[in-house]
Write an enzyme that holds these catalytic residues in place. Sequence first.
Site, PDB file in Angstrom:
ATOM      1  N   THR A 101     -15.614  26.092  35.957  1.00  0.00           N
ATOM      2  CA  THR A 101     -16.666  25.076  36.089  1.00  0.00           C
ATOM      3  C   THR A 101     -16.563  23.936  35.081  1.00  0.00           C
ATOM      4  OG1 THR A 101     -18.171  26.721  37.019  1.00  0.00           O
ATOM      5  CG2 THR A 101     -19.164  24.729  36.114  1.00  0.00           C
ATOM      6  N   ARG A 124     -23.705  22.862  31.982  1.00  0.00           N
ATOM      7  CA  ARG A 124     -22.416  22.167  31.953  1.00  0.00           C
ATOM      8  C   ARG A 124     -22.177  21.339  33.211  1.00  0.00           C
ATOM      9  NH1 ARG A 124     -21.557  27.682  32.254  1.00  0.00           N
ATOM     10  NH2 ARG A 124     -20.403  28.518  34.051  1.00  0.00           N
ATOM     11  N   HIS A 130     -19.767  34.693  43.508  1.00  0.00           N
ATOM     12  CA  HIS A 130     -19.424  35.729  42.533  1.00  0.00           C
ATOM     13  C   HIS A 130     -20.085  37.063  42.880  1.00  0.00           C
ATOM     14  CE1 HIS A 130     -17.007  33.844  39.442  1.00  0.00           C
ATOM     15  NE2 HIS A 130     -17.799  32.788  39.420  1.00  0.00           N
ATOM     16  N   HIS A 140     -13.909  24.022  41.716  1.00  0.00           N
ATOM     17  CA  HIS A 140     -12.845  24.996  41.919  1.00  0.00           C
ATOM     18  C   HIS A 140     -13.128  25.683  43.249  1.00  0.00           C
ATOM     19  CE1 HIS A 140     -15.807  28.072  40.852  1.00  0.00           C
ATOM     20  NE2 HIS A 140     -16.059  27.380  39.744  1.00  0.00           N
TER      21      HIS A 140
END
Length: 557
Positions: free
Chosen positions: A90, A174, A320, A364
């Site tokens: 990330t 982020r 995830h 990604h």
Amino acid sequence: MKKSTFVLLSLALSVAVFTYGQRRKKNVEEKTTVEIAQSPKLVVGIVVDQMRYDYLTRFWNHYEEGGFKRLVNDGFNCKNNHFNYAPTSTGPGHASVYSGTTPATHGIIGNNWYDKKSGEEVYCAGDDSYESVGTTSDAGKMSPHRMLTTTITDQLRLHTQQKGKVIAMSIKDRGAVLPGGHTANAAYWFEGAETGNWITSSYYMDALPQWVNDFNASDAAEAYKKPWTTLKPINTYVESGLDANVYEGIFNGATTTAFPHDLPSIWDANDQFELLRRTPFGNSILADFALAALEGEDLGADTITDFLAISFSSTDYVGHFFGVNSKEIQDTYLRLDQDLARIFTALDEKVGKGEYTVFLTADHAAINVPAYLAYQKIPAGYLDMGGMQQEFNEFLQYKYGTTDIVKNISNNQIFLDHKILTNLDIDLDDAEEDIAKELLTYEAINQVYTGHQMWTNEYTEGMPYILQNGYNQKRSGDILFVQRPGFIFSSGRTGSTHGSPMIYDTHAPLLFYGKGIRQGSTVNKTEIPDIAPTIAALLGIAFPNGNTGMPIGEVLE
């Protein structure tokens, strides 16, 4: 007058009129103004965390006309778009999208990494020199100070003498801090936990603006404390695997991995508002906040270009937890499609059709659950990092008489202690090569490269090219290793992940739409660092100062 004379005069007059018309046409053409740059009122950058390219095609028949299909059908689709570096995670992803370069230059070499100066792990957006704003926790102690270059958002601020606004937002800190660059007016992220509030850092401001306070006070996030059922009948989700299976995570307090997910009943067991991150409702609350920002910040209200950076993070959390082949990930993308349509409709109404420009990409992609791939007889699995570490330590002890020459192993890199090597009279290059040869004997490792190779060679293709783009001379380790294709370092057997230089982690969507954008598509290869210079060329502004990407000429009108 004789007939012949009349004909000659008519012919001469026709020639004169034609000649005058041609000259006049030529003069008009010569005076045509050349448009040197486009000036959309607003640029909207959208990053979808962990989005594989094939989510566009796999769920295509379920999407409605106003979201993904609007971008593809009316905009430009780069079908062969890739990350040209590793690790694919990330922090590096967002920094690369917005800086037009790779970790080798912008310095964000991971979400977290071992800092060679301090000897400690650092976080890509963490900064204890600033205070939290909007919360009493430390969740707001963030800034972009670890990013070494400017971003396209910085360049817009500089070009407009700070008059163009830049607002960035994401569920993840982020995902907001890095796209906003060093000069953003504001970056906001979701605190979750007990509050469900949006917060920021004193890097940007001393207090939240009134519209953010109003949004937090509205309990908008509370509206998503509800059961998660499928948007459409679950029997139509034939593009995904079985609903209940052993490849998915299970929420605390739940008894099954299958739909419906009764969020209210497991709310406290999953840290309350944190639970929304692992549902499509995390994306929806972000879309709500983005619409509030359009109004609250008055974005796109004048002729000076503003920039709104939105990063949808819940797609990553769901991937995830449940895996890329889950019905949960399919439902998350169908709901995201609706959220995108809501945003585009609001942009049409507030900014105006044809007055804004959008790009959509990912930070990604992701691998399918290795356990599922192995069940399908595809080479895949899990690597025993603990066992490899033990074998590696035995090698170090035998070869050098100590394991202390290795300071850290992280992000598929090994950091050596240069002082100890010097004291032992061991040449650094020799140590790198000996350790690389040892690693290649392990079944888990597919390729190894040394820092010496990264320094002395210029790779232009293949795996070493990708690794070199992710290698920062001051921050990266001394040995880089790549695991076997289809294999991941994990102790769990559920959910998907990412981070490797493999194509399943690098192939991500790239869509452009709106003012100054051509309609069409390409299968020519494009790379993530190409996004920022393409937007810079569109706006006619300077490229980010570390830029290594190339404008995608096919995209622009």
